[in-house]
Design an enzyme around this catalytic site. Structure first.
Site, PDB file in Angstrom:
ATOM      1  N   SER A 198       0.823  -1.284  -0.077  1.00 31.80           N
ATOM      2  CA  SER A 198       0.142   0.022  -0.068  1.00 31.80           C
ATOM      3  C   SER A 198       0.771   1.273  -0.093  1.00 31.80           C
ATOM      4  CB  SER A 198      -0.948  -0.065   1.111  1.00 31.80           C
ATOM      5  OG  SER A 198      -1.950   0.942   1.197  1.00 31.80           O
TER       6      SER A 198
ATOM      7  N   ASP B 121      10.419   5.519  -9.897  1.00 35.87           N
ATOM      8  CA  ASP B 121      10.019   6.280 -11.403  1.00 35.87           C
ATOM      9  C   ASP B 121      10.708   7.620 -11.444  1.00 35.87           C
ATOM     10  OD1 ASP B 121       7.973   4.538 -12.013  1.00 35.87           O
ATOM     11  OD2 ASP B 121       6.344   5.379 -11.083  1.00 35.87           O
TER      12      ASP B 121
ATOM     13  N   LYS C  10      -0.915  -4.410  -3.129  1.00 31.60           N
ATOM     14  CA  LYS C  10      -2.110  -3.677  -2.556  1.00 31.60           C
ATOM     15  C   LYS C  10      -1.991  -2.257  -3.200  1.00 31.60           C
ATOM     16  CE  LYS C  10      -5.557  -3.146   0.292  1.00 31.60           C
ATOM     17  NZ  LYS C  10      -5.871  -1.745   0.088  1.00 31.60           N
TER      18      LYS C  10
END
Length: 705
Positions: free
Chosen positions: A481, A492, A506
């Site tokens: 999460s 990224d 998740k």
């Protein structure tokens, strides 16, 4: 329990009082047993439940992220899921039961829409009858003693029968029950139980099951059925009965005194779903997700068998006043042999300070150069919402604490920083967003997409870049999460390198909706990384991989039925710091060279192979001698793996696995030991050091020939 007697007259003799008390106790026990022999009364749905079922259907149809038409295809899935929840090992229902239930399957879609619960309750009542038949049959078999039961047979028991055909008749049913009884006897005998103790425990176990069946309420049937329906949308969509909702609220507030573990029923067992960071079980360091609790003891008292017991009754036994001892006998999640271990846990409240981010510095030596690498461990993404809303300037949060830790590490002139998110199951999205902002300056951190396709970017609220030095993030299969949002953003942006194993996956958002009867938790949205990749199902893939013991276990979003899929959206605009991928092949090569003979990495790979050999077993032998030899072989292999690690580290060798359990408990109690950097943190520091050196080499000006 002997009832308290009030003596009618002062001169009533002690003997008469004692005799009466004992007589009443014997009569009560007899009456209780006789009570279990009566026919199970059928359960019926209530009007409140019927209204709630219609509300749930409408809410899922309108609001859930996944739009599913309730056609016959999906009704068939609900039907099968309901049967699987009631009889996951296909030990109770007969084929003729399933054939009879087909008339309900064909009308299930309309029944769900209209709130007609009669079909669900008839199936549940049949399950209770069949389960009661099994408990009585096994009690009768055990009552005759176990001396005549053949444990020298070459027969085997299929462990997982979820894909097996339904039992054709009562004869086949009893043959299966006999095999399961032999397995239970062997499991207990091989855990050093005498024949008398085996008989006593099996009687108690099946009596517990009968008692649980007699204590079943209409809410048990309703909750099981409705959750078979909600589960086809995704595994995180769930109905909570009023009682379950109360327990859920307690778990979320972390206010209850206990061990800090989330439990659920699975077949006849109580299974550990997760361990709360900072809770007593987490600090003890033994209980793990997937473990099955078979007995509970108060303090040093006698272990009470809880197989077949209602989940809420098991929870009551485990909960208790803080600073009191509870002992749990468990079957480890990785074990197929049913060999148990006993863990000692001192109850307490979940200590928020144990969830605080913490830091340390390790030193990495490289060709005559010593570099300082800061390590910040974050067990969860926390924030004290009440204090923050009240305007308390000193409210606690992950980001505020990490700010202070980074400031202190900067004063120590660290050369690089590792953020350790291993076993961090997530927490506050706000904190994941703000923490990311400390390392990227400004820009989006995550995109939330709702069921209507609307996108909302979460932006770093503070444009200041707190730390711009070399960065690594450590993750594992239990990182989920909010942890995945942070690690994905760092990856990224090219801001740092991600080290470890594939994360949980998740990547969905849930909300609690009150109903006229209970609560509904449903999935409303999905998370997407700024690159457009979902964190759902696939998780974050590390740049440099560590071996993982969780790869062979049923842990992770992609192991859950009907989990929402991984997908992509268009990337959002963000400014990358650079591209580190050119360094990955060299970093991976150096990492593998360094860890090839590293004792801890060798041990992890050996344990991974060891677990995979035994976790993939589909059958167990019902021959006592053969089974005993198999367990001895497993234990000797495990002992050899442990001793190779200890020998490599210059530690004293173990004589048996009992000594290992004692050593693990001692390490769990040793706070100084916990503060030491483990081998995997040290290797992360070494990888980051390699990155620092390679980047410096890449920026050196070319020299003229």
């Amino acid at each position: 329990m002997i009832p308290t007697l009030r003596l009618a007259r002062k001169y009533t003799s002690v003997f008469i009082a004692l005799f009466t008390a004992i007589s009443l106790a014997i009569f009560s026990a007899f009456a209780a047993d006789q009570n279990l022999e009566r026919k199970l009364e059928d359960l019926s749905p209530t009007l409140q439940q019927a209204i709630a079922s219609v509300n749930i259907y409408q809410s899922l149809s309108k609001n859930h992220y996944r739009k599913l038409p309730l056609d016959q295809k999906h009704a068939d899935k609900v039907f099968q899921r309901y049967l699987d929840r009631l009889d996951p090992n296909r030990s109770f229902f007969l084929k003729k039961d399933i054939d009879e239930f087909q008339r309900y399957r064909e009308k299930l879609a309309s029944s769900l829409k209209s709130g007609d619960l009669k079909p669900a309750f008839e199936i549940f009542n049949r399950y209770r009858k069949r389960a009661g038949d099994r408990a009585r049959y096994l009690l009768a078999r055990v009552d005759k003693g176990i001396g005549g039961i053949n444990l020298k047979t070459d027969a085997e028991l299929v462990i997982d029968r979820k894909d097996s055909p339904w039992l054709p008749d009562e004869k086949a049913q009893r043959e299966l029950w006999d095999l399961q009884l032999k397995d239970s006897i062997l499991s207990l005998k091989l855990n050093n139980k005498t024949d008398e103790e085996v008989i006593e425990q099996l009687k108690r176990r099946n009596t517990n099951l009968l008692r649980r069946l007699h204590q079943s309420k209409s809410e048990d049937a309703f909750q099981t059925y409705i959750n078979a329906f909600t589960s086809i949308f995704d595994p995180h969509t769930q109905y909570f009965s009023p009682q379950t909702a109360e327990n859920f609220d307690i778990n979320m507030s972390l206010s209850l005194e206990g061990i800090g573990a989330v439990l659920q029923s699975e077949d006849e067992y109580t299974k550990v779903v997760s361990v709360v960071p900072g809770g007593p079980a987490d600090l003890a360091g033994q209980l793990k997700p997937g473990d099955k609790i078979v007995s509970v003891a108060q303090g040093k008292g006698k272990l009470e068998d809880v197989v077949g017991m209602r989940l809420d009754d098991v929870v009551k036994l485990i909960r208790g006043k803080k600073k009191t001892l509870v002992r749990l006998e468990v079957i480890p999640g990785a074990s197929k042999s049913q060999t148990t271990r006993v863990y000692e846990i001192v109850r307490d409240k979940v200590k928020l300070e144990e969830q605080d981010a913490s830091s340390k510095i390790i030193e990495v030596k490289d060709k005559g150069v010593t570099r300082k690498i800061g390590i910040i461990e974050i067990p969860t993404f926390y924030i004290d919402f009440r204090a923050a809303q009240a305007g308390d300037p000193n409210y606690k949060s992950t980001t505020r604490d990490v700010r202070k830790l980074i400031a202190a590490l900067k004063k120590e002139k660290i050369d690089g920083l590792v953020i350790d998110l291993r076993a961090n199951g997530g927490g506050s999205l706000q904190e994941a967003n703000e923490l990311t902002g400390l390392f990227i300056g400004k820009g989006p951190t995550v995109v939330v997409r709702d069921s209507r396709g609307r996108m909302e970017k979460q932006e770093d609220p503070d444009p200041k870049l707190l730390y711009d030095g070399p960065l690594a993030v450590m993750v594992d299969r239990l990182s989920a999460s909010a942890s995945e949002i942070f690690a994905g953003a760092i990856q990224d942006y090219g801001r740092g390198i991600v080290i470890g194993s594939q994360t949980y996956g998740k990547g969905t958002v849930q909300s609690i909706q009150p109903l006229n009867h209970g609560q509904l938790k449903l999935t409303l949205a999905k998370f997407y990384r700024v690159s457009g990749q979902s964190t759902q199902n696939q998780g974050v893939l590390p740049d440099i991989s560590y071996p993982s013991l969780y790869e062979t276990r049923d842990i992770g979003e992609n192991k859950l039925p009907d989990a929402l899929p991984w997908d992509t959206i268009n990337p959002v605009k963000f400014q990358r710091f650079g591209d580190l991928s050119a360094f990955f092949p060299q970093l991976d090569k150096k990492h593998k060279q360094r860890t090839k003979n590293n004792p801890d990495f060798v041990y992890l790979n050996e344990m991974k192979d060891y677990l995979s050999r035994y976790e993939n077993k589909t059958k167990v032998s019902l021959n006592e001698e053969k089974r005993r030899l198999e367990i001895q072989s497993m234990r000797s292999q495990r002992l050899a793996i442990e001793n190779r690690l200890r020998k490599a580290k210059g530690e004293e060798l173990l004589n048996n696995l009992d000594e290992l359990e004692e050593a693990e408990q001692a390490n769990a109690d040793n706070k100084d030991k916990k503060k030491e950097a483990d081998a995997f943190v040290m290797e992360a520091g070494a990888i980051l050091n390699d990155l620092i050196r390679l980047k410096k080499q890449a920026t050196k000006p070319a020299q003229a020939a």
